[in-house]
Scaffold this active site. Sequence first.
Site, PDB file in Angstrom:
ATOM      1  N   SER B 109       0.819  -1.218   0.000  1.00 47.10           N
ATOM      2  CA  SER B 109       0.000   0.000   0.000  1.00 47.10           C
ATOM      3  C   SER B 109       0.854   1.270   0.000  1.00 47.10           C
ATOM      4  CB  SER B 109      -0.947   0.006   1.199  1.00 47.10           C
ATOM      5  OG  SER B 109      -0.231   0.166   2.397  1.00 47.10           O
ATOM      6  N   LYS B 146       0.191   3.910   7.122  1.00 44.36           N
ATOM      7  CA  LYS B 146      -0.280   4.729   6.003  1.00 44.36           C
ATOM      8  C   LYS B 146       0.248   6.165   6.121  1.00 44.36           C
ATOM      9  CE  LYS B 146      -3.287   1.861   3.916  1.00 44.36           C
ATOM     10  NZ  LYS B 146      -2.936   0.731   4.781  1.00 44.36           N
TER      11      LYS B 146
END
Lengths: 189, 189
Positions: B109, B146
């Site tokens: 990601s 993230k």
Amino acid sequence: MREDLLNIVKSFFRKNKRLPSYSEMLSLFGFSSKNSVFKIVRNWIKAGFLKKENSKLAPTTKFFSLPLLGFVRAGFPILAEENKNYLSLDEYLIENPEASFLLKVNGDSLAGIGIFEGDIVIIERKTNASPGDVVLAQIDKEWTLKILRKERGFGRTFLVAANPRYPPLYPRFELQIYGVVKAVIRKFN
Amino acid sequence: MREDLLNIVKSFFRKNKRLPSYSEMLSLFGFSSKNSVFKIVRNWIKAGFLKKENSKLAPTTKFFSLPLLGFVRAGFPILAEENKNYLSLDEYLIENPEASFLLKVNGDSLAGIGIFEGDIVIIERKTNASPGDVVLAQIDKEWTLKILRKERGFGRTFLVAANPRYPPLYPRFELQIYGVVKAVIRKFN
DNA sequence: TATTTTAGTAAACATTTGTTCACCTTGTCA
DNA sequence: TGACAAGGTGAACAAATGTTTACTAAAATA
């Protein structure tokens, strides 16, 4: 286990690049008998943070290491004490210190494999490499950092970037390998 | 400057995590008078590889460091002795060891910013972060790594990936920051 | 060439080191 | 409650440490 005192020793080592002697620990800890230090140190040895060979004290790898966590699965990191792993970065990254040096990357020709401008790569000096290795090489007397490739069959070796904007480089005369990239490190901020 | 002997000391330190005593250097070097060691060490101190405080010997940062090269421009790396810089990886990467730990990355990601599956990130424990920081956070009780973002104006904070295949994550209830990524390291092979 | 500096040997020495022993206090737990 | 281990004090000690001094041989330098 007096983790607090161990941290004092750790930061002493960080600052002075050596362990304090027992007498120094004495004042660092605020104790007044060397024997208390002796006993505390004995526990740290038992716990694997320090070691001793013919009565000379030294840290172990564990002493320097940071806890290494991993995700069990998308969701939860392993935080449990018993599952902890420890890793010393210097030891992990540099296998052959005598033959290694660092190179600050410029250009974006390797962006495709996550090596960006400003990153630092750890290079091990050697004159041979395998296809797929990222190499520091001199191609027709020009220095460059690229990926080594080999043509099918008994093919020539050549260099490619990891960025579609750069064409492959076929040596006109010679391709001299100088070292291979063993690791990349990037600092944020 | 007996670079050869210094390398003996370096590899002793690598193995034992401490400097050899003068008597130990005596046999390591194959000399027979402690005074020769004394003089050699004195030179290393002058050259900045070792230091001494109240007659206790210790390495300096330079002792551990690897030469750091840079490209002057597309073409030539700076190899000249006088332009050499030195860098100790541990010190460079870990500014705050007490509050730092390592995390092995999984998932792609963050591939867009060059953080891949299997990379190791160095995380510093803290509960606040700035937009743009890569954070280890718990979003609605779910752990994730993230990029932190903030909506314009007096906006909410939320998380985004660095990969178009993942949608932004807006917390339903709470977004708890656990640490920020200070560095990435990746080893090849 | 003559001269100075450097790198080594050898012995002596005060200081500091890590270790040990006996003893005391405190909290743990059976 | 009593016993016991754990954590601390204080003193004593052999062994090892880094330093110093004097001397020698080789190498660099003028």
